[in-house]
Design a protein around this motif. Structure first.
Motif, PDB file in Angstrom:
ATOM      1  N   GLY A   6       6.692  -7.017  -1.257  1.00  0.00           N
ATOM      2  CA  GLY A   6       5.283  -6.787  -1.494  1.00  0.00           C
ATOM      3  C   GLY A   6       4.690  -7.993  -2.204  1.00  0.00           C
ATOM      4  O   GLY A   6       5.390  -8.940  -2.570  1.00  0.00           O
ATOM      5  N   LEU A   7       3.392  -7.944  -2.420  1.00  0.00           N
ATOM      6  CA  LEU A   7       2.711  -9.102  -2.995  1.00  0.00           C
ATOM      7  C   LEU A   7       1.894  -8.693  -4.207  1.00  0.00           C
ATOM      8  O   LEU A   7       1.098  -7.750  -4.152  1.00  0.00           O
ATOM      9  N   ALA A   8       2.101  -9.400  -5.301  1.00  0.00           N
ATOM     10  CA  ALA A   8       1.269  -9.271  -6.494  1.00  0.00           C
ATOM     11  C   ALA A   8       1.041 -10.679  -7.026  1.00  0.00           C
ATOM     12  O   ALA A   8       1.993 -11.349  -7.419  1.00  0.00           O
ATOM     13  N   GLY A  68      -2.907  -7.042  -5.959  1.00  0.00           N
ATOM     14  CA  GLY A  68      -1.727  -6.623  -5.224  1.00  0.00           C
ATOM     15  C   GLY A  68      -2.012  -6.233  -3.793  1.00  0.00           C
ATOM     16  O   GLY A  68      -3.166  -6.039  -3.378  1.00  0.00           O
ATOM     17  N   GLY A  69      -0.934  -6.116  -3.017  1.00  0.00           N
ATOM     18  CA  GLY A  69      -0.993  -5.553  -1.682  1.00  0.00           C
ATOM     19  C   GLY A  69      -1.880  -6.309  -0.715  1.00  0.00           C
ATOM     20  O   GLY A  69      -1.959  -7.540  -0.702  1.00  0.00           O
ATOM     21  N   ARG A  70      -2.586  -5.532   0.105  1.00  0.00           N
ATOM     22  CA  ARG A  70      -3.416  -6.097   1.170  1.00  0.00           C
ATOM     23  C   ARG A  70      -4.495  -7.024   0.617  1.00  0.00           C
ATOM     24  O   ARG A  70      -4.795  -8.066   1.207  1.00  0.00           O
ATOM     25  N   LEU A  71      -5.085  -6.655  -0.527  1.00  0.00           N
ATOM     26  CA  LEU A  71      -6.117  -7.498  -1.127  1.00  0.00           C
ATOM     27  C   LEU A  71      -5.561  -8.873  -1.468  1.00  0.00           C
ATOM     28  O   LEU A  71      -6.197  -9.896  -1.170  1.00  0.00           O
ATOM     29  N   ALA A  72      -4.393  -8.930  -2.065  1.00  0.00           N
ATOM     30  CA  ALA A  72      -3.800 -10.219  -2.433  1.00  0.00           C
ATOM     31  C   ALA A  72      -3.530 -11.065  -1.199  1.00  0.00           C
ATOM     32  O   ALA A  72      -3.759 -12.283  -1.190  1.00  0.00           O
ATOM     33  N   GLU A  84       0.840  -1.194   0.000  1.00  0.00           N
ATOM     34  CA  GLU A  84       0.000   0.000   0.000  1.00  0.00           C
ATOM     35  C   GLU A  84       0.877   1.246   0.000  1.00  0.00           C
ATOM     36  O   GLU A  84       1.977   1.260   0.558  1.00  0.00           O
ATOM     37  N   LEU A  85       0.395   2.317  -0.599  1.00  0.00           N
ATOM     38  CA  LEU A  85       1.177   3.548  -0.675  1.00  0.00           C
ATOM     39  C   LEU A  85       1.493   4.115   0.706  1.00  0.00           C
ATOM     40  O   LEU A  85       2.484   4.828   0.867  1.00  0.00           O
TER      41      LEU A  85
END
Length: 418
Positions: free
Chosen positions: A254-256, A302-306, A153-154
């Motif tokens: 990070g996650l994607a 990506g991010g928290r959603l992933a 997240e930004l």
């Protein structure tokens, strides 16, 4: 198992393969150790049986293709290169997202990066989200793009680090798969698979590399494992290297995640087009229709959603994608899409994520992570790259740098490596 080598390279991803191949080609005795049963690391191409095509579960785009060394390597391997511009650089037909809105979003995104560049020129760091315009209607979608590019997240990403990323804007793809190109580059290098390394003992004259298959001794070691494995001590050092642990902790992955789905009635969709699941929030997917013209939807999260979706497994990803696709294209369409494949990178024990970002105030940790120790321990990987992080070519270049540094110590001209 080989019990000694001049150089041991730990990690068979893009950086490790690049380093080991460079050393091998220069005639340096080296051994490449990989914890998995395959090479490539976070670059992984599979043959998808239902479509009969190669699918990249990890990195797929050769970013900065005009200066990306993997492009020439792919061509030398006889691969086919596709230069179709990526969908994120073009407008597309999307229900509820007219062309005027797409242009307005692009203007807001460019303005965000402009503010980021101006603000960080002074060297002051802050969360990247600081530079969002408070009243901008596109902040949610800018945040979503942030999770695709950084994996975080930004709010969590260093503005200075994000601004340092250098991209030429030229992109390409290997039709047979980016991961296949990277794995094949290992070529003649001696490799030991299924060989996780637990500890590096550099207290003696020779370095002891303690693995699940025994001990290997070496004069020098190149470490290319992902940062979470350094931060939590999965790969330990004796004597300990607290500066490396601290640097790795400041550079989390990070996650994607990519989700590949079947595409019903593919001829009804423009090849290489994209739709966002939602345009009003950051927790949304991006859906790439007909990559290479194939009857496939490539979903990107990506991010928290992933992270949240990984908790529920593949079925949760599919359910989420169907719900967003139903909002775009109707329930009948969404019901007909089916899972092809997915790989949850945060759950992968030898990755724990997709690519690195720097936490606010930690942008300089990349240089700290890359710094050699005692002229015997060298570090490489995309997290060590100051401007090409999060890419396979950034990993490649750091691997080459580490190999060349070892050859310089041994007074072997780098030109011997080709």
């Amino acid at each position: 198992m080989i019990s000694e080598a001049d150089v041991v390279v730990i990690g068979g991803g893009a950086a490790g393969i690049a380093a080991a191949r460079r050393l091998h080609d220069a005639g340096v005795s080296c051994l490449l150790l990989e914890a998995r049963s395959r090479l490539g690391g976070r670059a992984w191409t599979i043959a998808e049986p239902r479509t009969g095509t190669a699918i990249d579960l990890g990195c797929g785009w050769l970013h900065s293709a005009d200066r990306n060394p993997w492009l020439d390597i792919a061509l030398a391997q006889g691969r086919h290169i596709d230069h179709t511009p990526p969908p994120w650089m073009r407008t597309s037909t999307q229900p509820g997202f007219p062309l005027d809105d797409q242009r307005a979003f692009r203007q807001s995104l460019n303005a965000f990066f402009g503010r980021l560049e101006r603000a960080t020129a002074s060297g002051h760091d802050a969360p990247a989200a600081t530079y969002l315009e408070r009243s901008d209607r596109w902040n949610g979608l800018i945040g979503a793009v942030g999770t695709y590019t950084s994996g975080g997240e930004l709010d969590d990403v260093s503005a200075i680090d994000l601004n340092r990323y250098a991209d030429s804007g030229v992109n390409a793809r290997a039709v047979e798969g980016y991961g296949a190109v990277i794995a094949a580059h290992a070529g003649p290098v001696p490799v030991r698979l299924d060989c996780p390394v637990h500890r590096i003992d550099h207290s003696g004259r020779r370095i002891r590399v303690e693995t699940a298959q025994g001990v290997v001794t070496a004069d020098a070691v190149i470490v290319t494992v992902p940062t979470p494995l350094l931060a939590d001590g999965t790969l330990a050092f004796n004597p300990a290297l607290p500066t490396k642990t601290e640097a790795a902790a400041g550079l989390p992955l990070g996650l994607a995640d990519k989700l590949f789905l079947t595409l019903p009635d593919p001829e009804a969709f423009e090849s290489e087009s994209r739709m966002f699941g939602r345009t009003d929030r950051s927790g949304t997917g991006a859906y790439h229709f007909r990559p290479f013209g194939r009857p496939i939807i490539e979903g990107y999260f990506g991010g928290r959603l992933a992270h949240e979706l990984e908790q529920g497994g593949a079925d949760t990803f599919v359910a989420f994608a169907r719900s967003e696709l139903a909002g775009l294209l109707g329930n009948d369409f969404a019901k007909r899409v089916e899972l092809l494949t997915i790989h949850p990178w945060a759950s992968d024990p030898w990755a724990r994520g997709s690519y690195s970002y720097a936490r606010p105030g930690r942008a300089d940790m990349r240089a700290a992570l890359a710094e050699a120790v005692d002229g015997r321990l060298f570090f490489a990987g995309e997290a060590c790259s100051l401007q090409d992080f999060s890419t396979a070519h950034g990993a490649y270049l750091t691997g080459i740098s580490a190999a060349d540094a070892i050859m310089a110590e041994r007074r072997i001209p780098a030109s011997f490596a080709g």
